[in-house]
Design an enzyme around this catalytic site. Structure first.
Site, PDB file in Angstrom:
ATOM      1  CE  LYS A 172      -3.675   2.336   2.440  1.00  9.69           C
ATOM      2  NZ  LYS A 172      -4.635   2.286   3.546  1.00  9.69           N
ATOM      3  CE  LYS A 225      -5.890   1.939  -0.704  1.00  9.60           C
ATOM      4  NZ  LYS A 225      -6.363   2.008   0.627  1.00  9.60           N
TER       5      LYS A 225
HETATM    6  C1  PBG Z   1      -7.444   3.535   5.134  1.00 10.60           C
HETATM    7  C2  PBG Z   1      -7.864   3.234   3.756  1.00 10.60           C
HETATM    8  C3  PBG Z   1      -7.670   4.129   2.703  1.00 10.60           C
HETATM    9  C4  PBG Z   1      -8.236   3.542   1.577  1.00 10.60           C
HETATM   10  C5  PBG Z   1      -8.753   2.291   1.950  1.00 10.60           C
HETATM   11  N1  PBG Z   1      -8.501   2.101   3.311  1.00 10.60           N
HETATM   12  C6  PBG Z   1      -7.103   5.497   2.691  1.00 10.60           C
HETATM   13  C7  PBG Z   1      -5.832   5.813   3.332  1.00 10.60           C
HETATM   14  O1  PBG Z   1      -4.922   4.997   3.443  1.00 10.60           O
HETATM   15  O2  PBG Z   1      -5.725   6.960   3.761  1.00 10.60           O
HETATM   16  C8  PBG Z   1      -8.261   4.226   0.254  1.00 10.60           C
HETATM   17  C9  PBG Z   1      -9.165   3.720  -0.787  1.00 10.60           C
HETATM   18  C10 PBG Z   1      -9.419   4.652  -1.925  1.00 10.60           C
HETATM   19  O3  PBG Z   1      -8.759   5.706  -2.102  1.00 10.60           O
HETATM   20  O4  PBG Z   1     -10.317   4.324  -2.709  1.00 10.60           O
HETATM   21  N2  PBG Z   1      -7.258   2.609   6.056  1.00 10.60           N
END
Ligand code: PBG
Length: 304
Positions: A172, A225
């Site tokens: 991520k 991601k």
């Molecule tokens: C946070 C989380 C995020 C997303 C999914 N879970 C955002 C972040 O890390 O700030 C982002 C998903 C998206 O942008 O569609 N735990």
């Protein structure tokens, strides 16, 4: 891309008769339970059967330790239970991280400006068990704390949830493409950024290290991601590991295509499936995408 391989993220809020559009995500809404059930039913009829639910929590319920995440009063847990009892064949994935519940807006517990990894694990595990008790099929730790897959797996197993899967947010990245999601949940960090626990976009090898750990710790799926700027990482994990790879086609990726389409600058009906196809071609077995329902509608009308 088969509709059955898509996961549809949905935002939920407490209340009744509520359906408000997220400004930076046209076509995506925050749903109260009544409207959520209608949405799920429509999707199921189109062949989309897997949903990732994200709670938008009232500011007054947030605290430093995210305690509302596993409270008996948590509306999110009630919603999971309701969806599963109305639609037993729906697959429900949950999000495990502190940010929707944290008064600091971070994925972990913050002390003196630092994220506390090990203290956070305990809360993540409590949250995971509470979600599994409510009926969740797939637990999605999105927090990037070290050691959380093993910790959560052990706690799930000890509580009789050996059949609940873990889809780990393995790679991520600290990306600019999450902006609209944070608008949807009001979960932007109150200070600093997430770079101490999310990955550096310049780093590809670290994804392999993270993946190796998640694999050993017992992840059932590994996720990359965002998706589009990281197709090479999806491909690399697919080549290296024998478990299904998921990709999260995130909010910013959805928003930019929607915006260009609204301006008449891109042909939406062609660009959207092309985007999903590229993610699949890179090696994703499963795609989390806000396009899921619209894509399924296109397939149903034989437009793809
Ligand atoms: C946070 C989380 C995020 C997303 C999914 N879970 C955002 C972040 O890390 O700030 C982002 C998903 C998206 O942008 O569609 N735990």
């Amino acid at each position: 891309m088969g509709v059955e391989n898509l996961i549809y993220p949905l935002f939920v809020v407490d209340g009744q008769n509520h359906k408000s559009e997220v400004k930076s995500l046209p076509g995506q809404f925050r749903y109260s339970l009544d409207n959520l059930l209608i949405e799920v039913e429509e999707c199921m009829n189109l062949g989309v059967k897997c949903f990732d639910l994200f709670p938008a929590v009232d500011e007054s319920l947030k605290d430093q330790y995210g305690t509302y995440s596993y409270s008996d009063q948590n509306f999110y847990l009630r919603y999971i239970k309701e969806v599963k009892s109305r639609f037993p064949e729906a697959v429900i994935m949950t999000d495990v991280a502190l940010d929707p519940y944290s008064s600091d807006g971070h994925d972990g517990i913050v002390k003196d400006g630092k994220i506390l990894n090990d203290e956070t694990l305990e809360v993540l595990a409590k949250m995971s068990v509470a979600q599994a008790n409510a009926g969740a099929d797939i637990i999605g730790p999105s927090d990037m704390m070290d050691g959380r897959v093993e910790y959560i797996r052990d706690e799930l197993d000890d509580n009789g949830h050996t059949d609940v899967s873990i889809m780990s947010y393995t790679a991520k990245y600290a990306s600019a493409f999450y902006g609209p999601f944070r608008d949807a949940l009001d979960s932007a960090p109150k200070f600093g950024d997430k770079k101490s626990y999310q990955m550096d976009p310049a780093n590809k090898k670290e994804a392999l290290v993270e993946a190796e750990l998640d694999y050993i710790e017992g992840a059932d799926y590994m996720m990359v991601k965002p998706a589009l700027c990281y197709l090479d990482v999806i491909h690399m994990l697919k080549e290296e590991f024998p478990i299904p790879i998921a990709a999260y086609n995130v909010s910013g990726e959805y928003a930019m295509l929607k915006a260009a389409a609204q301006m008449g600058w891109l042909e939406y009906d062609r660009a959207m499936p092309e985007m999903l196809l590229s993610i699949k071609r890179a090696g994703a077995d499963v795609i989390l995408t806000y396009f899921a329902k619209e894509y399924a509608q296109m397939v149903a009308q034989a437009n793809v």
